[in-house]
Design an enzyme around this catalytic site. Structure first.
Site, PDB file in Angstrom:
ATOM      1  N   ASP A  98      -1.176   7.114   6.281  1.00 32.73           N
ATOM      2  CA  ASP A  98      -2.283   6.237   5.921  1.00 32.73           C
ATOM      3  C   ASP A  98      -2.456   5.287   7.095  1.00 32.73           C
ATOM      4  O   ASP A  98      -1.628   4.411   7.332  1.00 32.73           O
ATOM      5  CB  ASP A  98      -1.950   5.474   4.635  1.00 32.73           C
ATOM      6  CG  ASP A  98      -3.003   4.430   4.283  1.00 32.73           C
ATOM      7  OD1 ASP A  98      -4.021   4.319   4.996  1.00 32.73           O
ATOM      8  OD2 ASP A  98      -2.795   3.718   3.280  1.00 32.73           O
ATOM      9  N   TRP A 116       0.820  -1.217   0.000  1.00 33.34           N
ATOM     10  CA  TRP A 116       0.000   0.000   0.000  1.00 33.34           C
ATOM     11  C   TRP A 116       0.849   1.259   0.000  1.00 33.34           C
ATOM     12  O   TRP A 116       0.433   2.301  -0.520  1.00 33.34           O
ATOM     13  CB  TRP A 116      -0.979  -0.017   1.171  1.00 33.34           C
ATOM     14  CG  TRP A 116      -2.023  -1.078   0.989  1.00 33.34           C
ATOM     15  CD1 TRP A 116      -2.198  -2.214   1.731  1.00 33.34           C
ATOM     16  CD2 TRP A 116      -3.033  -1.129  -0.035  1.00 33.34           C
ATOM     17  NE1 TRP A 116      -3.236  -2.961   1.229  1.00 33.34           N
ATOM     18  CE2 TRP A 116      -3.763  -2.325   0.151  1.00 33.34           C
ATOM     19  CE3 TRP A 116      -3.367  -0.277  -1.095  1.00 33.34           C
ATOM     20  CZ2 TRP A 116      -4.824  -2.688  -0.676  1.00 33.34           C
ATOM     21  CZ3 TRP A 116      -4.422  -0.642  -1.925  1.00 33.34           C
ATOM     22  CH2 TRP A 116      -5.138  -1.827  -1.716  1.00 33.34           C
ATOM     23  N   LYS A 165     -12.187  -1.192   7.698  1.00 33.96           N
ATOM     24  CA  LYS A 165     -11.410  -2.069   8.571  1.00 33.96           C
ATOM     25  C   LYS A 165     -11.956  -2.016   9.999  1.00 33.96           C
ATOM     26  O   LYS A 165     -12.424  -3.008  10.535  1.00 33.96           O
ATOM     27  CB  LYS A 165      -9.941  -1.644   8.579  1.00 33.96           C
ATOM     28  CG  LYS A 165      -9.347  -1.337   7.228  1.00 33.96           C
ATOM     29  CD  LYS A 165      -9.105  -2.561   6.396  1.00 33.96           C
ATOM     30  CE  LYS A 165      -8.330  -2.213   5.135  1.00 33.96           C
ATOM     31  NZ  LYS A 165      -8.060  -3.401   4.297  1.00 33.96           N
TER      32      LYS A 165
END
Length: 359
Positions: free
Chosen positions: A172, A101, A196
């Site tokens: 992030d 990511w 999440k």
């Protein structure tokens, strides 16, 4: 048979939240309208949004120096929104590369024409550890430093945040947001996709220092932080149901004792599973122990066919979604805030039995 969802996202929600959604779905607050039907311009939704912001501010001790935004889309949309809002093209963007990511964020910035530089990377170690940033590196030419606090696919986390950088720090935090304590004041901007630890997919949270909210005329309105802040996250129709659910999850988290209390539970869950894996001669985890993720635990039998057999047998036993990411393979158990201790114990019981039968 109890069912436990170990998906990396969209992930399980607290059962209490699901129950409340079910109860309120036909008529929200006796309005005669479902949350799926109400206008975002109503006082009812405005109260939902403002309460969610206030609860998040309380949970993370977010000072008045920061604005809280609810943005369309997930964390991936913020890969583009962050540089568009924070960077002039005369500046470069610095990154810590700790996995898949991180690289996606880098690639998105490059696609938009920004110049990027990776100041630390563990790619050569196959992302089995968090790379160490040389804090003596001159940073004057960079608009900000971007890092990913938790690498969902590889299963590692940045637990110690670099400080005294003299440039803005952007994180992030999608996959361990509210799962372990970070001091928001250490960051200039934090973003997190909801799917999440917060709610359903379709909304992301952005926490940004107000001094960074600059009005730009060349940014698409849906990604414009300054405009979003001016309109209280309602420039256009926001994801009403997703924000409503986020608000319920935040209330649930407060009832659990907040981030500090849930962190202790998350530590216990992760420690139990890691201890089992480390003591096994059948399953392995190759992540540096000090960098291991508490929320996404990756492991393998060492055989792709045997891993697939684990996944199929686990599904039949009520332990769902143990398949690792398609780019990484292996097995992965995601232990977000809503996963109860009983789910981890059930998984360990299953893995123990499978090992005995297939060693």
């Amino acid at each position: 048979m109890p069912i436990y969802n170990f998906s990396a996202g969209p992930a399980m929600l607290p059962p209490e939240v699901i129950t409340q959604i079910q109860a309120e779905l036909p008529s929200l607050a006796n309005s005669g309208m479902s949350i799926l039907e109400i206008s975002h311009r109503t006082k009812l939704f405005e109260n939902i949004l403002n309460t969610a912001k206030a609860d998040l501010r309380a949970l993370l001790n977010i000072s008045s120096d920061y604005e809280i935004l609810f943005m369309q889309g997930g964390g991936t949309a913020q890969f583009a929104a962050v540089p568009l809002n924070l960077v002039t093209h005369s500046k470069k963007i610095a990154f810590i590369d700790s996995g898949y990511w991180s690289m996606r964020a880098i690639q998105e910035a490059q696609t938009l024409g920004f110049t990027t530089a990776i100041l630390a990377s563990s790619q050569k170690q196959n992302y089995t550890n968090i790379p160490k940033l040389d804090i003596s590196t001159p940073l004057d030419d960079y608009a900000y430093l971007h890092l990913t606090t938790n690498s969902t696919i590889e299963g590692l986390s940045i637990h110690a945040i670099p400080n005294n950088l003299k440039i803005p720090l952007v994180a992030d935090m999608s996959s361990n947001f509210l799962a372990e304590p970070y001091n928001i004041n250490d960051f200039d901007l934090v973003y997190a996709g909801a799917q999440k630890n917060l709610g359903p997919a379709g909304v992301s949270v952005v926490i940004i220092k107000k001094r960074l909210l600059v009005s730009y005329s060349n940014i698409t309105s849906v990604m414009n932080y300054h405009l979003t802040a001016q309109k209280n996250s309602m420039f256009n129709t926001p994801p009403v149901f997703a924000i409503y659910t986020v608000g319920l999850v935040l209330k649930w988290l407060k009832a659990q004792g907040g981030v500090a209390a849930i962190y202790e539970k998350n530590l216990k869950k992760a420690q139990l599973l890691y201890q089992f894996i480390d003591n096994s001669k059948f399953y392995t985890n190759n992540i540096n122990k000090k960098d291991r993720s508490l929320t996404n635990i990756t492991f393998t039998t060492g055989s792709s066919s045997l891993d697939e057999k684990v996944i199929q047998a686990a599904t039949a036993a009520g332990c769902l979604n143990l398949k690792g990411h398609r780019s990484f393979g292996g097995l992965r158990a995601s232990l977000y805030n809503a996963m109860p201790l009983e789910g981890v114990l059930a998984l360990i019981d299953f893995l123990t039995t499978f090992e005995e039968n297939n060693r």
